[in-house]
Every structure is written in structure tokens, then in C-alpha cells.
Design a protein around this motif. Sequence first.
Motif, mmCIF file in Angstrom:
data_model
loop_
_atom_site.group_PDB
_atom_site.id
_atom_site.type_symbol
_atom_site.label_atom_id
_atom_site.label_comp_id
_atom_site.label_asym_id
_atom_site.label_seq_id
_atom_site.Cartn_x
_atom_site.Cartn_y
_atom_site.Cartn_z
ATOM 1 N N THR A 88 96.979 -74.494 -9.362
ATOM 2 C CA THR A 88 96.803 -75.836 -9.897
ATOM 3 C C THR A 88 98.121 -76.580 -10.011
ATOM 4 O OG1 THR A 88 96.943 -74.927 -12.128
ATOM 5 C CG2 THR A 88 94.754 -75.196 -11.188
ATOM 6 N N ASN A 89 99.231 -75.825 -10.091
ATOM 7 C CA ASN A 89 100.556 -76.425 -10.157
ATOM 8 C C ASN A 89 101.312 -76.112 -8.887
ATOM 9 O OD1 ASN A 89 100.172 -77.428 -12.832
ATOM 10 N ND2 ASN A 89 100.380 -75.315 -13.547
ATOM 11 N N LYS A 90 102.614 -75.934 -8.960
ATOM 12 C CA LYS A 90 103.422 -75.621 -7.793
ATOM 13 C C LYS A 90 103.056 -74.247 -7.261
ATOM 14 C CE LYS A 90 108.227 -75.208 -6.277
ATOM 15 N NZ LYS A 90 109.637 -75.295 -6.686
ATOM 16 N N PRO A 91 102.881 -74.092 -5.944
ATOM 17 C CA PRO A 91 102.517 -72.789 -5.396
ATOM 18 C C PRO A 91 103.555 -71.738 -5.747
ATOM 19 C CG PRO A 91 102.265 -74.504 -3.740
ATOM 20 C CD PRO A 91 102.966 -75.124 -4.904
ATOM 21 N N ALA A 92 103.066 -70.547 -6.056
ATOM 22 C CA ALA A 92 103.970 -69.434 -6.344
ATOM 23 C C ALA A 92 104.641 -68.973 -5.071
ATOM 24 C CB ALA A 92 103.200 -68.273 -6.975
ATOM 25 N N GLU A 93 105.798 -68.362 -5.215
ATOM 26 C CA GLU A 93 106.515 -67.835 -4.055
ATOM 27 C C GLU A 93 105.620 -66.886 -3.279
ATOM 28 O OE1 GLU A 93 109.600 -67.189 -1.415
ATOM 29 O OE2 GLU A 93 109.385 -68.646 -3.009
ATOM 30 N N GLY A 94 105.486 -67.107 -1.985
ATOM 31 C CA GLY A 94 104.662 -66.234 -1.159
ATOM 32 C C GLY A 94 103.227 -66.691 -1.025
ATOM 33 N N SER A 95 102.805 -67.728 -1.764
ATOM 34 C CA SER A 95 101.414 -68.152 -1.677
ATOM 35 C C SER A 95 101.223 -69.080 -0.497
ATOM 36 C CB SER A 95 100.997 -68.868 -2.968
ATOM 37 O OG SER A 95 101.732 -70.066 -3.128
ATOM 38 N N ASN A 96 99.973 -69.229 -0.059
ATOM 39 C CA ASN A 96 99.663 -70.090 1.067
ATOM 40 C C ASN A 96 99.811 -71.553 0.685
ATOM 41 O OD1 ASN A 96 99.196 -68.183 2.919
ATOM 42 N ND2 ASN A 96 96.973 -68.304 2.875
ATOM 43 N N ASN A 97 100.309 -72.370 1.590
ATOM 44 C CA ASN A 97 100.395 -73.811 1.382
ATOM 45 C C ASN A 97 100.292 -74.466 2.745
ATOM 46 O OD1 ASN A 97 100.731 -76.321 0.260
ATOM 47 N ND2 ASN A 97 102.958 -76.179 0.156
ATOM 48 N N ASN A 98 99.095 -74.356 3.357
ATOM 49 C CA ASN A 98 98.949 -74.738 4.748
ATOM 50 C C ASN A 98 98.668 -76.213 4.959
ATOM 51 O OD1 ASN A 98 99.666 -72.615 6.278
ATOM 52 N ND2 ASN A 98 97.631 -71.779 6.526
ATOM 53 N N ASP A 99 98.866 -77.046 3.939
ATOM 54 C CA ASP A 99 98.826 -78.476 4.138
ATOM 55 C C ASP A 99 100.030 -78.855 5.000
ATOM 56 O OD1 ASP A 99 99.588 -81.366 3.388
ATOM 57 O OD2 ASP A 99 97.561 -81.131 2.577
ATOM 58 N N ALA A 100 99.848 -79.853 5.877
ATOM 59 C CA ALA A 100 100.934 -80.246 6.781
ATOM 60 C C ALA A 100 102.183 -80.691 6.028
ATOM 61 C CB ALA A 100 100.463 -81.353 7.715
ATOM 62 N N THR A 101 102.014 -81.179 4.790
ATOM 63 C CA THR A 101 103.178 -81.644 4.036
ATOM 64 C C THR A 101 104.171 -80.521 3.773
ATOM 65 O OG1 THR A 101 101.973 -81.274 1.955
ATOM 66 C CG2 THR A 101 101.877 -83.482 2.909
ATOM 67 N N SER A 102 103.718 -79.261 3.841
ATOM 68 C CA SER A 102 104.627 -78.140 3.612
ATOM 69 C C SER A 102 105.660 -77.992 4.721
ATOM 70 C CB SER A 102 103.831 -76.839 3.469
ATOM 71 O OG SER A 102 103.085 -76.571 4.645
ATOM 72 N N LEU A 103 105.448 -78.672 5.864
ATOM 73 C CA LEU A 103 106.379 -78.580 6.984
ATOM 74 C C LEU A 103 107.573 -79.511 6.829
ATOM 75 C CD1 LEU A 103 103.877 -78.593 9.996
ATOM 76 C CD2 LEU A 103 105.124 -76.620 9.103
ATOM 77 N N PHE A 104 107.400 -80.601 6.063
ATOM 78 C CA PHE A 104 108.369 -81.690 6.079
ATOM 79 C C PHE A 104 109.468 -81.520 5.032
ATOM 80 C CE2 PHE A 104 104.178 -83.752 7.206
ATOM 81 C CZ PHE A 104 104.371 -83.605 8.566
ATOM 82 N N GLY A 105 110.602 -82.161 5.301
ATOM 83 C CA GLY A 105 111.704 -82.146 4.361
ATOM 84 C C GLY A 105 112.435 -80.825 4.292
ATOM 85 N N LYS A 106 112.297 -79.998 5.309
ATOM 86 C CA LYS A 106 112.939 -78.684 5.310
ATOM 87 C C LYS A 106 113.574 -78.419 6.670
ATOM 88 C CE LYS A 106 109.309 -76.866 2.284
ATOM 89 N NZ LYS A 106 108.195 -75.906 2.161
ATOM 90 N N ARG A 107 114.602 -77.607 6.665
ATOM 91 C CA ARG A 107 115.144 -77.070 7.913
ATOM 92 C C ARG A 107 114.639 -75.633 8.038
ATOM 93 N NH1 ARG A 107 121.275 -77.773 9.983
ATOM 94 N NH2 ARG A 107 120.343 -79.826 10.334
ATOM 95 N N TRP A 108 113.863 -75.381 9.109
ATOM 96 C CA TRP A 108 113.264 -74.066 9.312
ATOM 97 C C TRP A 108 114.139 -73.257 10.271
ATOM 98 C CZ3 TRP A 108 109.301 -72.703 6.295
ATOM 99 C CH2 TRP A 108 108.516 -73.710 5.718
ATOM 100 N N LEU A 109 114.741 -72.188 9.750
ATOM 101 C CA LEU A 109 115.641 -71.347 10.541
ATOM 102 C C LEU A 109 114.843 -70.256 11.246
ATOM 103 C CD1 LEU A 109 118.490 -70.893 7.910
ATOM 104 C CD2 LEU A 109 118.360 -72.586 9.752
#
Length: 254
Positions: free
Chosen positions: A132-153
Motif C-alpha cells: 500500500t506504500n512504497k514497495p519493499a526492497e525486492g518486491s515486484n513493481n512492474n508498472d512502466a514508471t519503475s523504469l524511468f528516472g534511473k540509470r540501469w547498469l
Amino acid sequence: MRQPASAAERAVVQKGWTLYGQVYSHGTTTVFTAMSGVDGMCRPLGYQAFVYSEGRYAGTLSPVPMDSRTDSSLTNIRLIGATRIAAEFARYGKSDPLCCPSKKSTVNYNLRNDEIPDLTPVNVNTVAMCQTNKPAEGSNNNDATSLFGKRWLLTEIGEQKLSANKLYIEFDKKQSRVSGDSGCNRFFGGFEINGTSLKFSPLASTKRACLTPEANRLETSFLRSLEETTRFDVQGKTLRLYAGERQVLVFTSE
């Protein structure tokens, strides 16, 4: 339901199983599902996922047959490579409705292709399905917004793990553009997202020559894998790109 199309499938059917669903394959490794019956809504009962290597039985993804919508029932299969498999299992709490398990467990397996193949689970990771709040580390977040604003190494190409490299990719939401570093050159192009489906337009790049054959091979493999991509999966700080059911690239965010 379907008819057997290989000697491995015929062997399973001869033991009384009924085949259903798709066949997953990578090189000489094949995974398929079979069941012993169905419920009133045609969901599989007493089902199992069988793993074969070079036509030889290697094992099953679950230690016991499973029923749909019950705890530890198999929900997804991914062939990461010919010797690596990942499977997702529903994890129900006491108060969870049958439609919606509150957690899932991802089990990773190694397949040893010896004269007698051996399938071994090597680790398991259990995460909450919804937050209900911010996803926990390791949890799924497959909304496209999870791709943006990050540099993926980039950390993996196919079955090859990478370390101490500068290859990366970035997604621009406003312009639907992608850019990054392929090792020897900068690249850029467009992308389209529909749900978890992801497709890149033909990518362009600068024309600097690679200094070593290994750098050239890595760059070529990276760009080719991007062009083959059909979908994405984000779990916490990890981005995985797939060509069908085959995992082609793995990234981590800074």
C-alpha cells in the motif's frame, strides 16, 4: 490440453498425466506442464512441471503435485538459460482470498547436464505481492514508471555475469526515447511499452571502434539483445529483459 509432441512428453503421458499449456525451451533444455485433473472452472489439479535435458528426465519444479489456487502452487516459469531456471509459486496467508495470494516465492534452479541430468534448487526469495506504500526492497513493481528516472547498469548478458563495466541504459518517459552506453559507443532510439511488453525501435549509435575483440563482442551482444527484447520485469532494483521466455539482459539501478 494438448497431445504429446516429443518422446519426453509421450513418456509422461504414458504414466497417466495429461499435457497442457506451453512448452518452455532453451537449447537442449525443455520444461512442460502436465496435470492429473481439473476443477469445476477447468483449472489444473494435481499438476507438475517436468524438466528434461537432451531428452532425459532431470526432475520436477515442485517436490509434489500441486492444485491451482493453493499455497505453493506454481504460477510462472522462466528459462534464464540452458542450465538455469526460475519458477514462481503462490504463497497464501490464512486470510488471503483464493484469487489473490499475498506473497510469492521465486525459486532458482541449476541444471547439471551430465549423463544423468540433475536439477537442484539453489535459492528462494519470498516477497509481498502488493504494497500500500512504497514497495519493499525486492518486491515486484512492474508498472512502466519503475523504469524511468534511473540509470540501469548491465550485470548479465544471457548466462554471462558481468562486473566492473560501464554499460547502461536509461529510459526517457516524456520523449519515449532510450539511450545508454554499449561499451565502445553511445546508443539511442525509441521504445514502446504496453503493460509489461517492451519493444525498442531500431537503435542508432556512434561509430567509434572497439579497442579489443572482447569489447566488440560484448557491445554487439548487448545491442542485439536489446533489439530482441519483448518484455520487461522489475523486482526492486533489478530489471530483467526477455525475448519471449528467454532472459537476455539483467540490470541493476544506481
